[in-house]
Design an enzyme around this catalytic site. Structure first.
Site, PDB file in Angstrom:
ATOM      1  N   CYS A 180       0.843  -1.213  -0.075  1.00  0.00           N
ATOM      2  CA  CYS A 180      -0.134  -0.092  -0.125  1.00  0.00           C
ATOM      3  C   CYS A 180       0.792   1.456   0.033  1.00  0.00           C
ATOM      4  CB  CYS A 180      -1.068  -0.210   1.035  1.00  0.00           C
ATOM      5  SG  CYS A 180      -2.391   1.089   1.221  1.00  0.00           S
TER       6      CYS A 180
ATOM      7  N   HIS B 280      -3.650  -5.549   1.069  1.00  0.00           N
ATOM      8  CA  HIS B 280      -2.856  -5.689   2.213  1.00  0.00           C
ATOM      9  C   HIS B 280      -3.179  -7.200   2.523  1.00  0.00           C
ATOM     10  CE1 HIS B 280      -2.748  -1.536   3.850  1.00  0.00           C
ATOM     11  NE2 HIS B 280      -3.414  -1.428   2.899  1.00  0.00           N
TER      12      HIS B 280
ATOM     13  N   GLU C 252      -1.102  -8.533   4.910  1.00  0.00           N
ATOM     14  CA  GLU C 252      -1.086  -8.832   6.643  1.00  0.00           C
ATOM     15  C   GLU C 252      -2.466  -8.663   7.195  1.00  0.00           C
ATOM     16  OE1 GLU C 252      -0.634  -6.131   4.905  1.00  0.00           O
ATOM     17  OE2 GLU C 252      -1.346  -4.217   5.952  1.00  0.00           O
TER      18      GLU C 252
END
Lengths: 273, 998
Positions: free
Chosen positions: A96, A229, A231
């Site tokens: 990002c 994302h 994560e």
């Protein structure tokens, strides 16, 4: 077995450092949050690590343009170290805001594959979404099966959240785009509702990226930048429909975004330790 | 001298912002002739004349330009081919964080600073509008859409005028008067005392001014003051300090007043402090019983136990007055500011989520009032403010409400709330404690001080009018605060400070003053505070509310380490003096005393107000149930209901808030098959890797207060709890935060029903007491805003007083032991049984359906706490045993809305038999569908779990009312078995999504 060590940058408006560190840890790395200033002032060094992650966030408040100010700080104050790090075959991932930093530094896409890259020659960018909005929504992603990217090995499709206002991928010109295609550097593309093909249709393509590009890598596949994302999908319960998956009996064992980090850790174990 | 560097888009590149503005000019202003809107960013750079042009070009190309999509130019206008150019920049003194970032970025690239301290980099933006527009169209676009006169200045020119010479003034603050301190004689008449209060805008009443006068004329006080070079006259610093500390905002004088309360019967009770009588006493009683309540009602936020290792700090705030004047600035300052409450609680928390509630006039308002900022624009501004504040802070904003009522056209109620985690133990001591000792240093960290935000605390205690100037407006800067937050968490864990608090309302006067209560005094040197620009008067430094600042108590031996850590994070800190045990609030400027007050007088000297409250029952106010209430076409009615502004989809808001940063998200704000229907509550697990979590919700519905604020408060609390239960929480551990927004209950001109408004407040507090005790849900923190009134121009230009509905929001946080057992509200499987749990009563007073037909009614829903508790406990057990596939609470719009949402969220149909709905007595289809009785749920249960589920429900009122179908149709049969609704769920969902889009 020797430890895989991962450096997760933080400071100056980076926000996703804790969960990125956590995901890398869950994937088997010894991950540590390291403040940018500590690297710049020499208290810490990238030499200590195998993986460098630049997490999501709003570095310097997204002022001027997203990722630009941090890109300059890294390029001007950590340029040599970063160059040496990727040049020595180690792994770099920008997520990002981290992806925005990598393209604005010019370290991605590095078409030549030569990491003595000319700093400040930016060839691609990530700019304002066509919707004119920041949006948080989950997208379907198709993984290029002909990419050298080490982070997406044996992944065909993925659902992850995007959370950005400046994620529209554009290239300087068609020549750059063509090179990206030919060199397998387009890693992730936003896909339609049923994962059939890359799409330009909103909201499946949330920002209007050219070629529906959501993530690219360098020609070696060791430097990876992506807007979604991974994560944020470390646990099955991160998925927006997990309560339905539970009823339907297809709730995965762990969050599917972790695969990106597992691949990185396994690459280091296989090639760098 | 200054240079202009402009950055615009290359030909052919989409200007997404410009296009969005074009749509808004057409949609919101109704100006249809716009062909295109383009934007150009301008950086005005103040440098010495010696800086060569090549350097400026280097800055343009390396620092400011994205070469793929943009072009730049130095001192040469890019703009061409437009009808009107509007350039908008900041007014002098208004924070310009992007300009500051640009200064840093220039330093990184050039390796040196080229901007002298008395100059700077300032940003502005050009909007190039093409189309057949008049100058007055352009002026409207500037004033009503793009700019805000409170904080910004602009120029509007056509192309010819632009190219013949254009200049934008540099927004540099120049203060020519040397800083001085004024001394004021208090031995004057009452009229003059009041004049003084008014002139200085400190909002102190006569009794308070007299108390101050008496203190200053006390010979003992005069004698002590002479020693430090003062006399019987009050200094400007002192009156400002008292004005802030004694403001309604800081001291909650109405909540602490002595009230004579007539409950409508003519008999009068005396209530000595609403706060002590109702809020504090309920919380104290619960704190004795509940071992998880840790620290309440004294610190910046309330603290509860999360688990053995972590505490959770919770605080809600409102930011109404600033948001009314500058919606974006007000809201961003509100959300970023409320984060500092948990950050400044105990030894300091890491912020883990924020929530919001925006109560404004209808965005579709077309009535007689003509507010400066239309509700649609106000709503978009506050939304954008919370978006910027939350997202850039890296804090998820997963839950909130929008509520519309035209009473909020004068002053909106803009609620923000934040929670954070504190380690149970910090360096061997409880994390919720802190202590500043005499001799510790007073350390300010974060942003610099300017004239922004002076008098925020006193202004928010006043009626809204034009006299609020830009001095009172602050614009929060999440980036500066984020750096400070990173810094503070490390400093905490290294044990570098002993106490921490937030610099909010009242600035240093309040933060240092509050912390000094722990040591018993302070010595503060105002000239040591870093300023944004020279020339601020000492009193301005003392009370400025410039944002992103915290105050620390630091022992001498740790200050060097703290300074080094701050430098690493790019955070500015400064030592402003030290804490003492002198008993004195001692403030100096360049070593001369400018304020010298007894700590006890500052903190406990404010006299108690005496107020009168007179309740009028709904009957006395002429409220009654509508005689005739017939629904003809149920299908149409349910669609209209779903499309009502207080019920319809708010997905566009939820999507623009980052609701899953930090990786903690478990139940998201939008759920269901296509993730497009609002969840009852959200769930996060703050500790990555653990299955322990919290459910987050709030309840708000001022419409019931039109009948009785007692029941409004009870229903708001019940709604907040119901939402927590619906996702899998339990009454075992739910903490709440109460937030009151009330029209002024103080008697004055234009406020004829002040005594009734105060009675409404009394009744809301009585309900808070009764129901928090009954449910065992303590108020661990809270806030009140007691002047929800404004003068608003009507179309003729006459000012009308507009008072908002009395409003209370309860925000709840419920502990979840195992988040993997949580449920969502969407129907999941064909064949599942549909249950309605809880009793539906003839309670349509204040409901959406009555509002639809222009009635209020009198049968307001009443919460039966004992029955509700049984229901909630049974529901929690059913979830724990894995017996349900979905749970959805019944809220506004009643059963009809809950059934429809359950069905369309799941992409599945539903057949329902109204005859099976448990009701108090048979009272007809319409009332069953649209009654808003409390404590009810729609639940879907897999067939094979039917018996188990019914056994767990036991004696609770429930009915198995139907089943889930694959066919995507909502089919509802009347009490007599006739099909009254048979609607395609896609069209129901479309009706619900239509008003605001997705």
């Amino acid at each position: 077995m020797k430890e895989v060590k991962a450096c997760v940058l933080y400071g100056f408006g980076i926000n996703c450092d804790y969960e990125t560190k956590f995901a890398l840890g869950k994937a088997g790395a010894n991950a540590e949050r390291v403040h940018i200033t500590d690297l710049i002032e020499g208290r810490r060094s990238l030499d200590e690590f195998h993986i460098l992650a630049i997490p999501g966030g709003f570095s310097f408040g997204d002022d001027i343009s997203a990722g630009k100010v941090l890109a300059n700080r890294i390029a001007y104050k950590l340029g040599e170290q970063t160059r040496a790090f990727v040049g020595s075959g180690k792994l770099l991932i920008g997520i990002c805001n981290g992806f925005q930093v990598l393209v604005k530094m010019g370290i991605l896409p590095c078409l030549s594959g030569d990491f003595a890259w000319q700093p400040y020659t930016q060839l691609v960018t990530l700019t304002y979404n066509d919707s004119g909005r920041f949006e948080d929504r989950w997208v379907n992603l198709l993984v290029n099966q002909n990419t050298p990217c080490v982070f997406t090995k044996s992944v065909e499709r993925l659902q992850l959240p995007v959370r950005h206002g400046e994620g529209k991928f554009l290239t300087l010109d068609n020549v750059v785009l063509q090179r990206l295609r030919e060199q397998g550097q387009i890693v992730l593309q936003y896909a339609d509702k049923n994962f059939r093909k890359p799409t330009m249709t909103y909201p499946y393509n949330p920002n209007g990226s050219i070629d529906a590009i959501a993530g690219i890598c360098d020609p070696s596949g060791r430097v990876f930048g992506l807007m979604p994302h991974p994560e944020a999908y470390w646990s099955p319960q991160n998925h927006p429909c997990w309560t339905r998956q539970k009823v339907e009996g297809n709730l995965p064992e762990e969050g599917l975004g972790l695969k990106i980090f597992r691949n990185a850790v396994e690459y280091v174990r296989g090639d760098l330790l | 001298m200054s240079h202009r560097i402009e950055v615009g888009f290359k030909e052919g590149v989409t200007d997404a912002e410009g296009e969005a503005i074009k749509r808004r000019i057409e949609g919101e202003l109704g100006i249809k002739k716009v062909e295109s809107v383009k934007t150009i960013k301008v950086y005005i750079i103040g440098v010495d004349e010696s800086v060569p042009r090549t350097t400026l070009e280097e800055i343009a190309n390396k620092v400011l330009l994205d070469p793929i999509i943009q072009v730049s130019s130095v001192d040469h206008p890019i703009a061409h081919d437009f009808s009107w150019l509007i350039e908008i920049g900041k007014k002098p003194g208004v924070a310009d964080p992007e300009g500051r970032t640009a200064e840093t970025a220039v330093e990184d690239v050039l390796g040196r600073s080229i901007v002298p301290p008395d100059k700077g980099i300032f940003t502005s933006k050009q909007y190039l509008i093409k189309g057949d527009l008049s100058r007055s169209d352009a002026e409207r676009i500037a004033a009503e859409l793009l700019g805000n006169k409170m904080i910004e200045q602009w120029q509007i020119v056509d192309e010819a005028a632009y190219h013949s010479g254009f200049e934008m003034p540099l927004p540099i603050v120049r203060i020519t008067d040397p800083p001085s301190v004024e001394r004021i004689n208090l031995n004057v008449s009452n009229v003059e005392l009041l004049n003084l209060s008014r002139q200085r805008s400190v909002a102190l009443n006569l009794k308070e001014m007299q108390t101050i006068r008496d203190y200053f004329l006390n010979p003992r006080v005069i004698e002590q003051r002479r020693i430090v070079g003062l006399d019987e006259r009050i200094t400007d610093c002192e009156i400002e300090l008292l004005g802030q500390t004694w403001s309604e905002h800081c001291k909650h004088k109405i909540f602490n007043a002595r009230i004579n309360y007539d409950n409508g019967s003519g008999n009068t009770d005396v209530i000595d402090s609403l706060f002590n009588t109702y809020i504090k006493s309920s919380t104290s009683k619960l704190q004795e019983k509940l071992d998880w309540v840790v620290s309440t009602l004294w610190d910046n936020a309330g603290v509860i136990k999360f688990n053995d290792d972590w505490l959770l700090a919770l605080k809600g705030e409102t930011h109404n007055s600033p948001s009314a004047k500058d919606p974006f600035g007000g809201a961003i300052t509100g959300i970023v500011g409320v984060y500092r409450d948990p950050m400044g609680t105990g030894m300091g928390a890491k912020i883990i989520y924020g929530t919001y509630a925006f109560c404004t006039g209808s965005p579709f308002y077309h009535g007689v009032l003509s507010p400066d900022i239309h509700p649609a624009r106000l709503l978009e501004g506050v939304r954008k403010g919370v978006e910027a504040g939350g997202n850039k802070s890296g804090v998820p904003t997963p839950f909130g409400h929008l509520f519309f009522d035209d009473g909020f056209i004068g002053k909106p109620a803009i609620y923000v709330l934040a929670a954070g985690l504190i380690p149970a133990e910090v360096n061997g001591k409880p994390g919720w404690e802190k202590k500043a000792d005499a001799g510790d240093l007073i350390v300010m960290c974060g942003g610099r001080i300017g004239i922004d935000g002076i008098h925020g605390a006193t202004q928010s205690s006043m009626e809204m009018s034009d006299q609020i100037s830009s001095e009172h407006v602050q614009i929060g800067d999440p980036f500066t605060q984020k750096k400070m937050h990173d810094f503070l968490l490390e400093a905490r864990d290294l044990g570098l400070y002993k106490a921490i608090t937030d610099n909010g309302a009242g600035g240093l006067s309040s933060s240092v003053g509050e912390m000094a209560r722990m040591s018993g005094g302070l010595e503060l040197h105002l000239d040591r505070a870093p300023l944004k620009y020279e020339g601020l008067k000492p009193w301005q430094i003392l009370v400025s509310e410039s944002q992103e600042r915290m105050t620390l108590a630091v022992s001498q031996e740790r200050i060097n380490e703290l300074t080094a850590l701050a430098r690493k994070h790019g955070v500015e800190i400064s030592v402003l003096g030290n804490f003492t045990s002198s008993g004195k609030f001692h403030v100096l400027y360049k070593n001369r005393t400018v304020a010298y007050l007894d700590m006890s007088f500052v903190h406990e000297g404010v006299p108690q107000m005496n107020l009168k409250a007179v309740w009028k029952t709904p009957e006395q106010r002429g409220l009654f149930e509508p005689i005739l209430f017939v629904v003809k076409n149920y299908g149409e009615t349910i669609k209209k209901m779903l499309a009502r502004e207080n019920i319809c989809s708010r997905e566009y808001v939820a999507r623009q808030f980052d609701h899953e940063v930090q990786g903690t998200s478990v139940i998201k704000p939008m759920v269901g098959k296509n993730s497009d229907v609002h969840s009852d509550a959200v769930v996060i697990r703050p500790l990555l890797g653990s299955d322990e979590g919290i459910a987050i919700s709030s309840g708000i519905n001022p419409h019931y207060g039109k009948i009785d604020t007692y029941h409004m408060a009870a229903l708001a609390l019940d709604e907040a709890i119901r939402r927590i239960i619906a996702v899998g929480g339990s009454l075992e551990q739910i903490a709440v935060n109460d937030n009151f927004c009330w029209p002024s209950p103080l008697i004055g001109e234009n406020n004829p029903d002040a005594e009734y408004k105060l009675a409404q407040l009394v009744r809301a507090n009585q309900a808070l007491y009764d129901y928090t005790l009954a449910f065992g849900t303590p108020c661990v923190s809270g806030k009140d805003s007691m002047s929800m009134d404004a003068l608003v121009k009507d179309k003729q230009g006459n000012k009308q007083r507009v008072s908002a509905l009395p409003t209370i929001q309860f925000s709840a946080v419920g502990k979840i032991d195992d988040v993997t057992k949580c449920v969502t509200m969407d129907a999941k499987k064909q064949g599942d049984l549909v249950y309605v749990v809880g009793l539906t009563k003839n309670e349509l007073g204040g409901s959406e359906i009555y509002d639809m037909i222009g009635e209020v009614g009198s049968n307001v829903p009443k919460v039966d706490a004992e029955k509700a508790k049984t229901i909630y406990n049974c529901m929690s057990e059913a979830v724990q045993m894995g017996l349900v596939h979905s749970i959805h609470g019944c809220y506004k719009g009643g059963l009809a809305v809950a059934l429809a949402q359950t069905s369309f969220a799941g992409g599945l149909g539903m057949v329902v038999d109204l005859d099976k709905v448990p009701t108090e007595s048979v009272f007809g289809n319409a009332r069953i569908l649209f009654s808003e009785s409390a404590s009810r749920f729609v639940v879907t249960v897999p067939k094979e779990k039917k018996e188990d589920f019914e056994r767990v429900m036991g004696k609770v009122d429930y009915g198995c009312v139907g089943y889930i179908t694959k066919k995507p149709v909502l089919k509802i049969k009347s009490v007599h078995g006739r099909t009254i609704i048979e609607e395609d769920i896609i069209s129901l969902k479309q009706a619900w999504q239509e008003p605001f889009g997705t």
